[in-house]
Design an enzyme around this catalytic site. Sequence first.
Site, PDB file in Angstrom:
ATOM      1  N   ARG A  59       0.648  -1.727   0.325  1.00 33.89           N
ATOM      2  CA  ARG A  59      -0.320  -0.251   0.127  1.00 33.89           C
ATOM      3  C   ARG A  59       0.620   1.150  -0.168  1.00 33.89           C
ATOM      4  O   ARG A  59       0.641   2.147  -0.714  1.00 33.89           O
ATOM      5  CB  ARG A  59      -0.823   0.045   1.173  1.00 33.89           C
ATOM      6  CG  ARG A  59      -1.841   0.744   1.535  1.00 33.89           C
ATOM      7  CD  ARG A  59      -2.781   0.967   2.274  1.00 33.89           C
ATOM      8  NE  ARG A  59      -4.159   2.267   2.602  1.00 33.89           N
ATOM      9  CZ  ARG A  59      -4.145   2.729   3.431  1.00 33.89           C
ATOM     10  NH1 ARG A  59      -3.724   2.373   4.527  1.00 33.89           N
ATOM     11  NH2 ARG A  59      -5.341   3.460   3.619  1.00 33.89           N
ATOM     12  N   HIS A  63       0.185   3.577  -2.443  1.00 34.00           N
ATOM     13  CA  HIS A  63       0.710   5.894  -2.011  1.00 34.00           C
ATOM     14  C   HIS A  63       1.462   6.425  -2.579  1.00 34.00           C
ATOM     15  O   HIS A  63       1.284   7.886  -2.901  1.00 34.00           O
ATOM     16  CB  HIS A  63       0.295   5.740  -0.669  1.00 34.00           C
ATOM     17  CG  HIS A  63      -0.824   5.470  -0.227  1.00 34.00           C
ATOM     18  ND1 HIS A  63      -1.665   5.918   1.357  1.00 34.00           N
ATOM     19  CD2 HIS A  63      -2.168   5.097  -1.120  1.00 34.00           C
ATOM     20  CE1 HIS A  63      -2.987   5.508   0.986  1.00 34.00           C
ATOM     21  NE2 HIS A  63      -2.725   4.200  -0.162  1.00 34.00           N
ATOM     22  N   ASP A  64       2.642   6.326  -2.909  1.00 36.71           N
ATOM     23  CA  ASP A  64       4.157   7.093  -3.282  1.00 36.71           C
ATOM     24  C   ASP A  64       3.463   7.595  -4.689  1.00 36.71           C
ATOM     25  O   ASP A  64       3.607   8.420  -4.906  1.00 36.71           O
ATOM     26  CB  ASP A  64       5.051   5.997  -3.120  1.00 36.71           C
ATOM     27  CG  ASP A  64       6.305   6.967  -3.185  1.00 36.71           C
ATOM     28  OD1 ASP A  64       6.651   8.143  -3.448  1.00 36.71           O
ATOM     29  OD2 ASP A  64       7.748   6.320  -3.658  1.00 36.71           O
ATOM     30  N   ASN A  91      -3.175   8.939   4.288  1.00 37.37           N
ATOM     31  CA  ASN A  91      -2.377   8.269   5.008  1.00 37.37           C
ATOM     32  C   ASN A  91      -1.685   7.963   6.083  1.00 37.37           C
ATOM     33  O   ASN A  91      -0.593   6.699   6.834  1.00 37.37           O
ATOM     34  CB  ASN A  91      -0.668   8.437   4.068  1.00 37.37           C
ATOM     35  CG  ASN A  91      -0.653   8.888   3.144  1.00 37.37           C
ATOM     36  OD1 ASN A  91      -0.589   7.584   2.625  1.00 37.37           O
ATOM     37  ND2 ASN A  91      -0.195   9.761   2.357  1.00 37.37           N
ATOM     38  N   PRO A 158      -7.388   8.200  -4.707  1.00 42.07           N
ATOM     39  CA  PRO A 158      -8.732   7.466  -5.057  1.00 42.07           C
ATOM     40  C   PRO A 158      -9.057   7.667  -3.775  1.00 42.07           C
ATOM     41  O   PRO A 158      -8.377   7.358  -2.325  1.00 42.07           O
ATOM     42  CB  PRO A 158      -8.923   6.499  -5.906  1.00 42.07           C
ATOM     43  CG  PRO A 158      -7.059   5.737  -5.832  1.00 42.07           C
ATOM     44  CD  PRO A 158      -6.363   7.013  -5.649  1.00 42.07           C
ATOM     45  N   HIS A 188      -5.730  -5.479  -2.567  1.00 40.88           N
ATOM     46  CA  HIS A 188      -6.651  -5.647  -1.717  1.00 40.88           C
ATOM     47  C   HIS A 188      -6.608  -7.048  -1.557  1.00 40.88           C
ATOM     48  O   HIS A 188      -7.691  -7.115  -0.488  1.00 40.88           O
ATOM     49  CB  HIS A 188      -8.437  -5.033  -2.290  1.00 40.88           C
ATOM     50  CG  HIS A 188      -7.853  -3.007  -1.560  1.00 40.88           C
ATOM     51  ND1 HIS A 188      -9.250  -2.334  -2.253  1.00 40.88           N
ATOM     52  CD2 HIS A 188      -6.910  -2.875  -1.443  1.00 40.88           C
ATOM     53  CE1 HIS A 188      -8.867  -1.406  -1.566  1.00 40.88           C
ATOM     54  NE2 HIS A 188      -7.225  -1.360  -1.832  1.00 40.88           N
TER      55      HIS A 188
HETATM   56  C1  HEM Z   1      -8.295   1.721  -6.311  1.00 40.33           C
HETATM   57  C2  HEM Z   1      -8.285   2.649  -5.751  1.00 40.33           C
HETATM   58  C3  HEM Z   1      -8.174   2.574  -3.981  1.00 40.33           C
HETATM   59  C4  HEM Z   1      -8.695   2.772  -2.566  1.00 40.33           C
HETATM   60  C5  HEM Z   1      -9.676   3.811  -2.965  1.00 40.33           C
HETATM   61  C6  HEM Z   1      -7.975   2.154  -1.720  1.00 40.33           C
HETATM   62  C7  HEM Z   1      -8.310   2.312  -0.727  1.00 40.33           C
HETATM   63  C8  HEM Z   1      -8.379   1.882   0.414  1.00 40.33           C
HETATM   64  C9  HEM Z   1      -8.358   1.746   1.482  1.00 40.33           C
HETATM   65  C10 HEM Z   1      -9.231   2.572   2.499  1.00 40.33           C
HETATM   66  C11 HEM Z   1      -8.304   1.326   2.550  1.00 40.33           C
HETATM   67  C12 HEM Z   1      -8.450   0.443   3.969  1.00 40.33           C
HETATM   68  C13 HEM Z   1      -6.945   2.131   5.577  1.00 40.33           C
HETATM   69  C14 HEM Z   1      -7.335   1.337   6.459  1.00 40.33           C
HETATM   70  O1  HEM Z   1      -9.003   1.853   7.273  1.00 40.33           O
HETATM   71  O2  HEM Z   1      -6.854   1.393   7.127  1.00 40.33           O
HETATM   72  C15 HEM Z   1      -6.985   0.734   1.728  1.00 40.33           C
HETATM   73  C16 HEM Z   1      -6.015  -0.593   2.108  1.00 40.33           C
HETATM   74  C17 HEM Z   1      -4.717  -1.448   1.405  1.00 40.33           C
HETATM   75  N1  HEM Z   1      -5.157  -1.392   0.297  1.00 40.33           N
HETATM   76 FE1  HEM Z   1      -5.760  -0.033  -1.020  1.00 40.33          FE
HETATM   77  N2  HEM Z   1      -6.571   0.939  -2.549  1.00 40.33           N
HETATM   78  C18 HEM Z   1      -7.031   1.155  -3.377  1.00 40.33           C
HETATM   79  C19 HEM Z   1      -6.039   0.615  -4.413  1.00 40.33           C
HETATM   80  C20 HEM Z   1      -5.083  -0.005  -3.550  1.00 40.33           C
HETATM   81  C21 HEM Z   1      -3.661  -1.017  -4.552  1.00 40.33           C
HETATM   82  C22 HEM Z   1      -3.750  -0.124  -6.043  1.00 40.33           C
HETATM   83  C23 HEM Z   1      -3.031  -0.956  -4.123  1.00 40.33           C
HETATM   84  C24 HEM Z   1      -1.555  -1.716  -4.013  1.00 40.33           C
HETATM   85  C25 HEM Z   1      -1.662  -2.502  -5.424  1.00 40.33           C
HETATM   86  C26 HEM Z   1      -3.695  -1.011  -2.188  1.00 40.33           C
HETATM   87  C27 HEM Z   1      -3.243  -1.771  -1.758  1.00 40.33           C
HETATM   88  C28 HEM Z   1      -3.587  -1.708  -0.581  1.00 40.33           C
HETATM   89  C29 HEM Z   1      -3.781  -2.489   1.081  1.00 40.33           C
HETATM   90  C30 HEM Z   1      -2.402  -4.173   0.728  1.00 40.33           C
HETATM   91  C31 HEM Z   1      -3.828  -2.341   1.763  1.00 40.33           C
HETATM   92  C32 HEM Z   1      -4.462  -2.483   3.726  1.00 40.33           C
HETATM   93  C33 HEM Z   1      -3.352  -2.293   3.948  1.00 40.33           C
HETATM   94  C34 HEM Z   1      -2.804  -2.898   5.962  1.00 40.33           C
HETATM   95  O3  HEM Z   1      -2.807  -4.138   5.870  1.00 40.33           O
HETATM   96  O4  HEM Z   1      -2.114  -1.819   6.210  1.00 40.33           O
HETATM   97  N3  HEM Z   1      -4.493  -0.651  -2.825  1.00 40.33           N
HETATM   98  N4  HEM Z   1      -6.971   0.898   0.951  1.00 40.33           N
END
Ligand code: HEM
Length: 316
Positions: A59, A63-64, A91, A158, A188
Amino acid sequence: MAVMVPFLSFILIFSLVSVGNSLSSNYYEKTCPHLESIVAQAVKKATASDNTAPAALLRMHFHDCFVRGCDASVLLNSKVKHKAEKDGPPNISLHAFYVIDNAKREVEDSCPGVVSCADILALAARDAVFLSGGPYWDVPKGRKDGRVSKASESFQLPAQTFNISQLQKNFAQRGLSLEDLVALSGGHTLGFSHCSSFRNRIQNFDAKHDVDPSLNPSFAAKLKSICPVKNTPKNAGSTMDTSATTFDNTYYKLILQGKVLFSSDQALLTTPETKNLVSKFAASEGAFYRAFVKSMIKMSSLNGGQEVRRDCRAVN
Ligand code: HEM
């Protein structure tokens, strides 16, 4: 849950000689020959005692790259009168920065002043996926670190409430297609989300519905019990899918069942093109892996900064 040992048969190696501006596979061949094994060891060591690290690193890299390109701007610390990207709302829940610090320290011991923090993060994200049982690919290198990081720019990421046209636009601004959106959303498959990130879907969703009607009802009930209206513990939340330390295609199967956390995940079913891709990736893990690798290389080649930082948390 233990981290799955990757099966060799699932290893996909995509050898790219050169991508984007001046990135190349062998960029550090002469100047830092052991770079990749140093970073891989740092990620492996962290994961052995903290199985949340791989998701965090993947993630962090996303974000970077989405703000000012992949330039490690997300790693810079805030200063007294300047709030950095890291402290912008999207972040706040990033974590495991220590893994990059540890890797950078070891890299500096071997080859001082040569390897950018942005390259270390790109390698760590790849290693995180592979260690979690996902595909392996050759990471093009040669990124530079940026000197600017602003909390306000974190809003360029996003949001999880976005619909498909908002997501499409956000990705297109970075040269990324709908296929990249569907493939990269597969990130995800790993990790965890706090209740605050999906509460909008299980409480006061809209004028007509308390709960988002696109959520599977029993899944929605489960989320409601994890995230009660009152006194929700600060760290309460849900894993992103049912196998959240394994990089697999479960996420896409769950989208088809209405069992994913965010509107932005469920939105992938709302156009024929993206829906077909979700079905394709749900049916074939191999197809998902191939698309993910292609899109990761594209995303991680977005242009970045100007220098090789000595300390990943501060500009030189
Ligand atoms: C398409 C748009 C995306 C949105 C709106 C989005 C949004 C989010 C949100 C809201 C969370 C939860 C944060 C929290 O409550 O702690 C999350 C977690 C995560 N996202 Fe996304 N995300 C997106 C795309 C991506 C992409 C492109 C990747 C990687 C290729 C990614 C990888 C992750 C991972 C691995 C987590 C879990 C992080 C953790 O367990 O620490 N996301 N994302």
